[in-house]
Structure formats: structure tokens, C-alpha cells
Design a protein around this motif. Sequence first.
Motif, PDB file in Angstrom:
ATOM      1  N   ILE A 178     -39.219 -21.084  38.360  1.00 57.10           N
ATOM      2  CA  ILE A 178     -38.575 -22.526  38.149  1.00 57.10           C
ATOM      3  C   ILE A 178     -37.505 -22.520  37.064  1.00 57.10           C
ATOM      4  O   ILE A 178     -37.944 -21.784  36.087  1.00 57.10           O
ATOM      5  CB  ILE A 178     -39.479 -23.545  37.855  1.00 57.10           C
ATOM      6  CG1 ILE A 178     -40.766 -23.597  38.785  1.00 57.10           C
ATOM      7  CG2 ILE A 178     -38.957 -24.937  37.572  1.00 57.10           C
ATOM      8  CD1 ILE A 178     -41.804 -24.226  38.618  1.00 57.10           C
ATOM      9  N   TYR A 179     -36.341 -22.849  37.160  1.00 54.89           N
ATOM     10  CA  TYR A 179     -35.486 -22.939  36.013  1.00 54.89           C
ATOM     11  C   TYR A 179     -35.458 -24.496  35.702  1.00 54.89           C
ATOM     12  O   TYR A 179     -35.137 -25.408  36.407  1.00 54.89           O
ATOM     13  CB  TYR A 179     -33.937 -22.644  36.766  1.00 54.89           C
ATOM     14  CG  TYR A 179     -33.685 -21.205  36.850  1.00 54.89           C
ATOM     15  CD1 TYR A 179     -33.433 -20.386  36.069  1.00 54.89           C
ATOM     16  CD2 TYR A 179     -34.182 -20.815  38.132  1.00 54.89           C
ATOM     17  CE1 TYR A 179     -33.100 -18.761  36.343  1.00 54.89           C
ATOM     18  CE2 TYR A 179     -33.953 -19.461  38.670  1.00 54.89           C
ATOM     19  CZ  TYR A 179     -33.615 -18.621  37.744  1.00 54.89           C
ATOM     20  OH  TYR A 179     -33.283 -17.199  38.068  1.00 54.89           O
ATOM     21  N   LEU A 180     -35.748 -24.490  34.272  1.00 57.99           N
ATOM     22  CA  LEU A 180     -35.804 -26.045  33.642  1.00 57.99           C
ATOM     23  C   LEU A 180     -34.517 -26.143  32.925  1.00 57.99           C
ATOM     24  O   LEU A 180     -34.554 -25.507  31.745  1.00 57.99           O
ATOM     25  CB  LEU A 180     -36.925 -26.258  32.960  1.00 57.99           C
ATOM     26  CG  LEU A 180     -37.058 -27.463  31.908  1.00 57.99           C
ATOM     27  CD1 LEU A 180     -36.900 -28.787  33.000  1.00 57.99           C
ATOM     28  CD2 LEU A 180     -38.158 -27.397  31.330  1.00 57.99           C
ATOM     29  N   LYS A 212     -38.278 -20.754  33.459  1.00 55.57           N
ATOM     30  CA  LYS A 212     -37.057 -20.146  32.699  1.00 55.57           C
ATOM     31  C   LYS A 212     -36.626 -21.381  32.194  1.00 55.57           C
ATOM     32  O   LYS A 212     -35.901 -22.304  32.752  1.00 55.57           O
ATOM     33  CB  LYS A 212     -36.115 -19.262  33.539  1.00 55.57           C
ATOM     34  CG  LYS A 212     -35.006 -18.699  32.486  1.00 55.57           C
ATOM     35  CD  LYS A 212     -34.134 -17.675  33.371  1.00 55.57           C
ATOM     36  CE  LYS A 212     -35.030 -16.472  33.752  1.00 55.57           C
ATOM     37  NZ  LYS A 212     -35.354 -15.574  32.542  1.00 55.57           N
ATOM     38  N   LEU A 213     -36.423 -21.762  30.698  1.00 52.89           N
ATOM     39  CA  LEU A 213     -36.089 -22.855  30.004  1.00 52.89           C
ATOM     40  C   LEU A 213     -34.440 -22.487  29.342  1.00 52.89           C
ATOM     41  O   LEU A 213     -34.206 -21.656  28.915  1.00 52.89           O
ATOM     42  CB  LEU A 213     -36.798 -23.057  28.880  1.00 52.89           C
ATOM     43  CG  LEU A 213     -36.635 -24.419  28.000  1.00 52.89           C
ATOM     44  CD1 LEU A 213     -36.514 -25.559  28.662  1.00 52.89           C
ATOM     45  CD2 LEU A 213     -37.292 -24.383  26.636  1.00 52.89           C
ATOM     46  N   ILE A 214     -33.882 -23.344  29.549  1.00 59.11           N
ATOM     47  CA  ILE A 214     -32.397 -23.362  29.103  1.00 59.11           C
ATOM     48  C   ILE A 214     -32.003 -24.752  28.691  1.00 59.11           C
ATOM     49  O   ILE A 214     -32.249 -25.805  29.426  1.00 59.11           O
ATOM     50  CB  ILE A 214     -31.299 -23.329  30.189  1.00 59.11           C
ATOM     51  CG1 ILE A 214     -31.812 -21.777  31.027  1.00 59.11           C
ATOM     52  CG2 ILE A 214     -29.892 -22.985  29.634  1.00 59.11           C
ATOM     53  CD1 ILE A 214     -30.952 -21.563  32.174  1.00 59.11           C
ATOM     54  N   PHE A 231     -28.906 -22.961  24.619  1.00 56.43           N
ATOM     55  CA  PHE A 231     -30.123 -21.953  23.961  1.00 56.43           C
ATOM     56  C   PHE A 231     -30.965 -21.481  25.289  1.00 56.43           C
ATOM     57  O   PHE A 231     -31.351 -22.362  26.286  1.00 56.43           O
ATOM     58  CB  PHE A 231     -31.032 -23.139  23.201  1.00 56.43           C
ATOM     59  CG  PHE A 231     -30.353 -23.756  22.069  1.00 56.43           C
ATOM     60  CD1 PHE A 231     -30.062 -23.017  20.894  1.00 56.43           C
ATOM     61  CD2 PHE A 231     -30.059 -25.027  22.183  1.00 56.43           C
ATOM     62  CE1 PHE A 231     -29.634 -23.602  20.016  1.00 56.43           C
ATOM     63  CE2 PHE A 231     -29.531 -25.550  21.090  1.00 56.43           C
ATOM     64  CZ  PHE A 231     -29.059 -24.770  19.949  1.00 56.43           C
ATOM     65  N   SER A 232     -31.188 -20.349  25.043  1.00 57.30           N
ATOM     66  CA  SER A 232     -32.104 -19.786  26.072  1.00 57.30           C
ATOM     67  C   SER A 232     -32.574 -18.261  25.683  1.00 57.30           C
ATOM     68  O   SER A 232     -32.446 -18.033  24.412  1.00 57.30           O
ATOM     69  CB  SER A 232     -31.577 -19.425  27.703  1.00 57.30           C
ATOM     70  OG  SER A 232     -32.619 -19.204  28.338  1.00 57.30           O
ATOM     71  N   ASP A 233     -33.175 -17.401  26.516  1.00 57.69           N
ATOM     72  CA  ASP A 233     -33.271 -16.023  26.062  1.00 57.69           C
ATOM     73  C   ASP A 233     -32.122 -15.183  26.067  1.00 57.69           C
ATOM     74  O   ASP A 233     -31.239 -15.421  26.964  1.00 57.69           O
ATOM     75  CB  ASP A 233     -34.630 -15.562  27.222  1.00 57.69           C
ATOM     76  CG  ASP A 233     -34.121 -15.414  28.440  1.00 57.69           C
ATOM     77  OD1 ASP A 233     -33.494 -14.552  29.214  1.00 57.69           O
ATOM     78  OD2 ASP A 233     -34.154 -16.386  29.406  1.00 57.69           O
ATOM     79  N   PRO A 234     -32.197 -14.091  25.428  1.00 57.36           N
ATOM     80  CA  PRO A 234     -30.867 -13.315  25.278  1.00 57.36           C
ATOM     81  C   PRO A 234     -30.547 -12.812  26.820  1.00 57.36           C
ATOM     82  O   PRO A 234     -29.261 -12.868  26.995  1.00 57.36           O
ATOM     83  CB  PRO A 234     -31.478 -11.951  24.182  1.00 57.36           C
ATOM     84  CG  PRO A 234     -32.415 -12.791  23.641  1.00 57.36           C
ATOM     85  CD  PRO A 234     -33.199 -13.678  24.594  1.00 57.36           C
TER      86      PRO A 234
END
Length: 359
Positions: A178-180, A212-214, A231-234
Motif C-alpha cells: 500500500i502506498y500512502l 510505503k509512506l510518502i 519525505f520518504s525513505d531514501p
Amino acid sequence: MSSSAPGTLAAFQIDHMPDRTIDHQGQSYLFFSGTSYLGMVQHPAMHALLAEGLSRYGLHFGSSRNGNLQLQVFAEAEAKLAALVEAPAALTVSSGMLAGQVVVDWLASVVGPDAVGYQAPGTHPALWHPLLKAHVNPFTQPAGTSCPAYVLANSVDAIRSKTYSFNWLAALPTDQLIYLVVDDSHGLGILNNGRGIWSQLTEQLTNHPNVKLIVTASLAKAMGLPGGVIFSDPGTLASLRQTAYFGACSPMPPAYAHAYVQSGNLYADAYKRLARNLALARQLLIPTRLFQQAEGYPVFYTDHDEIAPYLLGKGIFVYSFAYPTAADKANTRVVISAYHTPDDLAEIAFYAKEFARSL
């Protein structure tokens, strides 16, 4: 004044930066509008830092961030922004609108045509995309499905001053990618002691490594900078860097990135002033029963649009116009900033009470 949509005040045209007051046709008005919640746009120390940045970097650097000459000030600003919100990494672009479009254009290509998703009502147009479906429940599929899902939402209702509950995150399935994606333009620098929505969401997603948070945001609101941030993971940000949307666009002006990097405690100090003003504003305005306001958010919304011309007649300018399009209903808000004084708040409260008594 310029023309305006029916039901809204005619727009003032001025030739100076709004501060505590604005001047129009020889009259001064207290200013309770705009989005400079922390007052950084008007802060003399930030002006000095910007002048320092202009002398070092010039007016603009109109080159791709993926070019073979790169300015390290952007990486420094991104590291500071990531530390502010407690995110793993950050990526800056030239506007909040672009931040959202970089993400959703990439997302549409990553999840593919079979993905299902949900676009929350009121989601900012920055997160709209023709290939991403709106208002579809992505979590009604059989358990174990391999089909990815996505959710697009705002962190706060900036129009009616409501913060959203994200308690539903705990009920998300754990066996589905899931992409949030959350637009935090009006929360960054304000919510959660200035950290914005990121830390709140990650805490609620502790048991959901499949999500996966963005988070995207405009820097032009509380932060007072002409740019946007993701903002997210690298790994996710590295993928976004390779998109045409990111590579083909100029960055935010580096002089502003320099001012932010060198700002020290200016933002933290401004947040403390805003918090004091907001506490006093709640004490003075909420008892009038005219306004609704989400705790911690510096906007007081009212359904009584007629208060705007009333206050204008008393020398007080408040936010009141149709948004996001001219065909929409006018909405009226009192916006509190770090630059307001206790006397400013007492004055608008006096006339708000006077207006309430007239109803």
C-alpha cells in the motif's frame, strides 16, 4: 480593488508585503489572512540570511538537480528538513504543487493500471492524477491479493480548520503493498510541535511495514520558502529523482535554501510565539461561538461569511474568498500568525463579539 466571484469580497491590490498590517488606499488594516503562520516571510533575520544567500548564489540556479554540476546547499536543506520531521530523507523541488505531481505521476507508473486506490474527499489538487482512481475502496479484495493499493489524502482540512484522524491506519491489511501519500502543506511547521504529520503517521504504521509512506508539502506556508518537499525513505526518493518530472524542473532558488540552512533557532522561536498567540486567540474567539478551530492549527473558520465585510469596516482584513475555484462557495477564516500581538488579538475579538451580538 479587482473584481471577485459572487459572494466574496473584492480583492485588495497592494504594493507591499503583508505583515501585521496592510495599507490600502490610504487606510491601514490589521491583517488576519495569508499562510505565513510562523511569520518567517516577514522576519528581518530571515531577510538578512536571504540577502546573504543572494550574494552567494545569485537570483536563481535554473539547472536540473540531476545535472553534472550540483549545489550542496540543497542536500543540506533536505537533511535539515528531514531532521525536523524525523523522516529518513527529504527531497526538495520548486513548489508544493510540483512535489505532489512528481509523486503521483511516478505512483501511477509504479502501481500500474490494475491498482486500486482511494482519494479522500478534499484531497489537494497537487495529488490529483488522471490515472489514479478516486473514491474506490482498495481494501475489499480477497486476502493475499498481490494487487498494490494506494491512498491519497491531506493531513488537515485547511479550509474548515479540521485535523483528520488517521486511526484507520491500524485496520489496514498487512499482506498487501500500500502506498500512502499525504499532503502536509498546512501541517508542516505547525502540527505536532512543528514536525508536521510524518512522525504521527509512522507511529500509527508501526505494525504495517507493507505500507510505503510518502509525505509531500509546500514550503511556502509556515516555512515561508518558495519550494516544495517530499519525505520518504531514501530508496523511494532515489526513484523519484530519476523521473522526468524531477529531472526536467529547476530547483527552488538556492538563496532560500541557504537562508533555511542558516536559520538556527528562528523557526523554533517563531513556533513558540505562534503557540502563545493561538492559546490567547482560542480564549478570546471560541466563546463567541462563531468559529471552529482544530487544536494547534492557527485558523479559525466561520460559516458567517458576512463577518468579513463587517470586520473590514472596522479596519480588519480576514481571509474570505471562493476556493479552490471561483465557482466554489466563499469561505471565511481568521488566520493567526506568530507576528500578531496580544493587542491585535484583543481587537479582532472585540469586534467579533460585537458582530456576534448583532446576530
